[in-house]
Design a protein around this motif. Structure first.
Motif, mmCIF file in Angstrom:
data_model
loop_
_atom_site.group_PDB
_atom_site.id
_atom_site.type_symbol
_atom_site.label_atom_id
_atom_site.label_comp_id
_atom_site.label_asym_id
_atom_site.label_seq_id
_atom_site.Cartn_x
_atom_site.Cartn_y
_atom_site.Cartn_z
ATOM 1 N N GLY A 100 -0.614 53.273 46.043
ATOM 2 C CA GLY A 100 -0.536 51.892 47.430
ATOM 3 C C GLY A 100 -0.387 52.857 48.402
ATOM 4 O O GLY A 100 0.732 53.529 48.239
ATOM 5 N N HIS A 101 -0.020 52.047 49.500
ATOM 6 C CA HIS A 101 0.492 51.958 50.633
ATOM 7 C C HIS A 101 1.761 51.626 50.694
ATOM 8 O O HIS A 101 2.141 51.064 51.777
ATOM 9 C CB HIS A 101 -0.253 51.147 51.383
ATOM 10 C CG HIS A 101 -1.710 52.054 51.900
ATOM 11 N ND1 HIS A 101 -2.978 51.715 53.056
ATOM 12 C CD2 HIS A 101 -2.307 53.510 51.779
ATOM 13 C CE1 HIS A 101 -3.851 52.263 53.151
ATOM 14 N NE2 HIS A 101 -3.147 53.230 51.958
ATOM 15 N N ASP A 102 2.548 52.804 50.113
ATOM 16 C CA ASP A 102 4.720 52.615 49.800
ATOM 17 C C ASP A 102 4.228 53.801 49.801
ATOM 18 O O ASP A 102 3.476 54.410 48.911
ATOM 19 C CB ASP A 102 4.311 51.209 49.038
ATOM 20 C CG ASP A 102 4.495 50.884 47.421
ATOM 21 O OD1 ASP A 102 4.240 52.334 47.200
ATOM 22 O OD2 ASP A 102 4.041 50.206 46.514
ATOM 23 N N LEU A 103 5.695 53.822 49.378
ATOM 24 C CA LEU A 103 6.938 54.881 49.243
ATOM 25 C C LEU A 103 6.366 55.647 47.671
ATOM 26 O O LEU A 103 6.267 56.910 47.809
ATOM 27 C CB LEU A 103 7.721 55.205 49.819
ATOM 28 C CG LEU A 103 8.737 56.464 49.706
ATOM 29 C CD1 LEU A 103 7.804 56.969 51.062
ATOM 30 C CD2 LEU A 103 10.630 56.183 50.413
ATOM 31 N N ASP A 104 6.875 54.718 46.718
ATOM 32 C CA ASP A 104 6.418 54.953 45.615
ATOM 33 C C ASP A 104 4.015 55.675 45.854
ATOM 34 O O ASP A 104 4.685 56.364 44.899
ATOM 35 C CB ASP A 104 6.087 53.638 44.747
ATOM 36 C CG ASP A 104 7.737 53.517 44.805
ATOM 37 O OD1 ASP A 104 8.734 54.500 44.807
ATOM 38 O OD2 ASP A 104 8.224 52.343 44.234
ATOM 39 N N GLY A 105 3.620 54.411 46.095
ATOM 40 C CA GLY A 105 2.529 55.161 45.994
ATOM 41 C C GLY A 105 2.499 56.320 46.564
ATOM 42 O O GLY A 105 1.293 56.865 46.043
#
Length: 798
Positions: free
Chosen positions: A114-119
């Motif tokens: 997704g649209h996050d640091l993990d993604g």
């Protein structure tokens, strides 16, 4: 990052800024996928442990692909276009993955990216990494229908997608390396088969970046005027966009793209509203950019950008070379990740929102997931087309001639939806499918002359071009975007598309494991003008080996059918046209042949796929002395003729005839979904009696399919042994020892102990073979008893 404009430029300052920013973000994400497994936004200095231990992927073509994608998004939003993106440079995989991630469609399918640091970390790490995704465009890539290994097929796929899709524009990037393939070279001629009134449009974008893996590309090294003449000769009006300075390139490409889309709209409007269906000179773009554009300029004093060194990984050793590590960090930071992405990893709103919405996103186009659009064909009842068979062998018909009448009405039934087409490399009439021309014309949108076939029509649904590559490419694009079709071909020449079959079968294998990829209509081959009736064309036209090639693929993907007569061909074809996610291969003759099963018996036999023909057998009491198996129309006729010979001369000999329609039935049920259990197989072929098997193709395949069976050592297979020439039909069989006399002799030799009558019969059969040779070389035709033979009525059994 702010860049200026001139008064006459098509992009204002805001548009230019937005496009450039999106392109920079896509380039950063693409390079990050190749190199990084940690520190995705460079929030700390780059260290060796942040870099993948194995660097795989292709950078060289990717910036150009990202550049085009950004501009297409602008056009889609401004014009509310329905557009697909097909790319030939399949190793631009990181670019298309980056685009779908920026558009949000990637996270919709893969929520853990997704649209996050993990993604973002997952996006980078998974690329070309064990347990991740391939380095090229693949079925896993949203919006794709053209796999990275399919070098040369992009343009044919694009046109296949555009046929019968009047609202669709397919932007197709053709790589200059790909453009050197024969498959791509013939695909340019698709302009002569597009109906601007009923079809969508293809906008080719020839991307010249100058190099393949190591050597220059042909089209990048010829003068511009020569290239322009070549492309105009194919039927296009090219617009050239050349350079490397971003501002000028954005303005130039936006202008060229606007002009092309204006032309397409004008051509379609003229055809649809003003009834002027003449073939226009379709627009295209030639985009010339440096290889590895925006990447590291040099490495160890040698040029990278604009050279072959940028093709794959431009900095191959940053984990162990401090200088390369510094260059990599400088390169990545040159895109400005700190201003392109929020602290949490998401693209900034100006980038995140710079794309169409919903299904207008190219990465979310339903046309690129054709099963979403697929509708079942309207099929007439195949039984209504059946040949009347009062008794086996008494009726003669051309199997494909009968099938043509069925396909004619399939075309009629689905004409309004525009969901079914036939594809053939100039062989439809030769393959006895001429009846379809009662329902449709032969597609043609080029110059016509008075003596031409009257069936030529701009809206014809029979696609004929003397390029197996192009025909199959069209069909694949048609299927992958949610429609149905059938490809008929001479059996020997279908090998031309061996690699295309490979890639499509691999695509189906992978998509079956992706729940979001919906099933599509099967790829159906009809192989006719086959090996046993290519006696007039000779050795070059005699090759049944495509079946062997097909059998190497995953069991859940491939099916092979060998219907022995017209009614079984009708039943098999009906089944294949209803199926999804398979490659179906049907092999059937076109010449008039004896017909054995009435339509109901044919339907039952095809449903079983294999069975004893009781009417040809005489082993009901006591079991067989020998089993005669057959698969294929000519092998079936020769087996029946051998049975007639044996039962006439050796009436006490008990024989069982088994016909195989579905070749996969011979396999073990543990190897193939259609395979027979050992119990079922043994009940047919016994566990200890000789099996004389006449097979359409190369004999070894039957041994391969049955090698696990209890009675395999008693299987003796006759088939094609690479013996052929221009000769008579029966002599083809004799040359390969699949004829009735060799089969009958083999039965006598394998059963043994049959007494003097068998000895005399054996000698008679050998004498006939000698007489046959003298006769055909003297008279040029087969022996009268061979030509005139038919299954005798006294041999029929209830």
């Amino acid at each position: 990052m702010t860049i200026g404009t001139e008064p006459h430029d098509p992009l204002d300052a805001s548009e230019l800024e937005s496009l450039h920013r999106w392109w920079q973000a896509a380039n950063y994400l693409s390079a990050g996928q190749i190199y990084l497994m940690a520190n995705p936004l460079l929030r700390e200095p780059l260290r060796p442990e942040h870099i993948k231990p194995r660097l795989l992927g292709h950078w060289g073509t990717t910036p150009g692909l990202n550049f085009v994608y950004a501009h297409l998004n602008r056009a889609i939003m401004r014009r509310d276009l329905e557009m697909m993106y097909v790319i030939g440079p399949g190793h631009g995989g990181p670019g298309l993955v980056a685009a779908s991630w920026l558009e949000g469609s990637y996270a919709e399918i893969y929520p853990d990216v997704g649209h996050d640091l993990d993604g973002l970390t997952r996006l980078f790490t998974q690329f070309s990494f064990p347990g991740g995704i391939p380095s090229h465009v693949a079925p896993e890539t949203p919006g794709s229908i053209n796999e990275g290994g399919e070098l040369g097929y992009s343009l044919a796929h694009a046109y296949g997608a555009a046929f019968d899709n009047p609202g669709l524009t397919v932007a197709c990037v053709v790589g200059d390396g790909e453009a050197e393939t024969g498959a791509l070279a013939t695909s340019w001629h698709s302009t002569k088969f597009v109906d601007p009134a009923r079809d969508g449009a293809v906008l080719p974008i020839l991307h010249l970046n100058g190099f393949k893996i190591a050597s220059p590309t042909v089209l990048a090294r010829i003068p511009e005027e020569e290239l322009r003449s070549l492309l105009r000769g194919y039927g296009h009006e090219p617009r050239f966009v050349i350079g490397d300075e971003p501002t000028a390139m954005h303005q130039s490409f936006a202008s060229a793209l606007d002009d092309c889309l204006d032309d397409i709209a004008e051509f379609q409007d003229r055809a649809r509203r003003r009834n002027t269906p003449d073939r226009p000179r379709w627009p295209m773009i030639v985009l010339r950019t440096p290889k590895g554009w925006t990447g590291p300029p040099t490495l160890h004093g040698k040029r990278v950008v604009g050279s072959w060194r940028a093709h794959q990984v431009p900095l191959p050793g940053p984990r162990t070379d401090p200088e390369q590590l510094r260059q990599l960090e400088d390169w990545l930071r040159s895109y400005g990740p700190e201003v392109l992405f929020e602290p949490g990893g998401a693209p900034i709103p100006e980038i995140r929102e710079l794309h169409p919405v919903g299904s207008r996103r190219m990465s979310a186009s339903p046309h690129a997931n054709g099963g979403l659009l697929l509708r079942a064909l309207r099929l007439p009842d195949f039984r209504e087309y059946g040949v009347a068979v009062d008794r086996p062998g008494a009726t003669t018909a051309s199997a494909t001639g009968v099938l043509g009448e069925f396909l004619r009405d399939v075309l009629r039934s689905n004409a309004e939806e525009g969901s079914f087409r036939l594809f053939s490399p100039d062989e439809n009439n030769s393959n006895r499918l001429g009846a379809v021309l009662d329902a449709t014309g032969r597609n043609w949108n080029a110059v016509r002359e008075p003596e031409d076939d009257a069936a030529l029509a701009v809206d014809g649904r029979l696609m004929e071009m003397l390029s197996e590559h192009t025909c199959q490419g069209w069909l694949e694009g048609y299927l992958l975007t949610g429609r149905h079709g059938l490809f008929s071909c001479y059996e020997a020449f279908v090998h031309i598309v061996d690699s295309m079959f490979n890639q499509h079968a691999k695509w189906l294998k992978v998509t079956r494991e992706l729940p979001w990829r919906r099933p599509i209509a099967s790829l159906n081959y009809l192989l006719t003008s086959h090996v046993w009736r290519q006696d007039h064309n000779g050795f070059t036209h005699q090759d049944p080996g495509f079946i062997d090639h097909v059998m190497n693929k995953k069991a859940e993907i491939v099916r092979v059918y060998l219907p022995p007569d017209a009614n079984t061909l009708l039943s098999v074809t009906d089944h294949c046209l209803r199926s999804k996610d398979y490659v179906n291969v049907i092999v059937a003759g076109k010449q008039p042949e004896a017909q054995y099963l009435d339509i109901e018996a044919a339907a039952t036999h095809c449903t079983k796929g294999i069975g004893v023909w009781e009417w040809a057998s005489n082993d009901a009491e006591g079991g067989p002395d020998a089993v005669l198996g057959c698969a294929g129309d000519v092998p079936t006729s020769e087996v029946l003729a051998a049975v007639d010979l044996l039962r006439t001369r050796l009436p006490e000999l008990r024989l069982r005839v088994i016909n195989v329609v579905d070749l996969m039935r011979l396999q073990d049920e543990r190897q193939h979904p259609h395979g027979l259990s050992d119990i079922a197989f043994d009940s047919l072929f016994t566990t200890d009696r000789p099996v004389i098997f006449a097979y359409h193709g190369y004999p070894w395949l039957i041994h391969r399919l049955t090698y696990r069976r209890a009675n395999h050592e008693n299987f003796h297979v006759h088939g094609y042994n690479e013996e052929g020439t221009t000769t008579t039909p029966f002599d083809m069989c004799v040359l390969n020892k699949i004829d009735r006399y060799h089969l009958a002799i083999d039965v006598i030799d394998r059963v043994g102990g049959l007494g003097a009558a068998a000895d005399y019969a054996r000698q008679e059969f050998q004498d006939t073979l000698i007489r046959h040779r003298r006769y055909v070389t003297t008279h040029g035709e087969d022996l009268p008893e061979v030509r005139d033979w038919s299954w005798p009525s006294w041999n029929n059994r209830s």
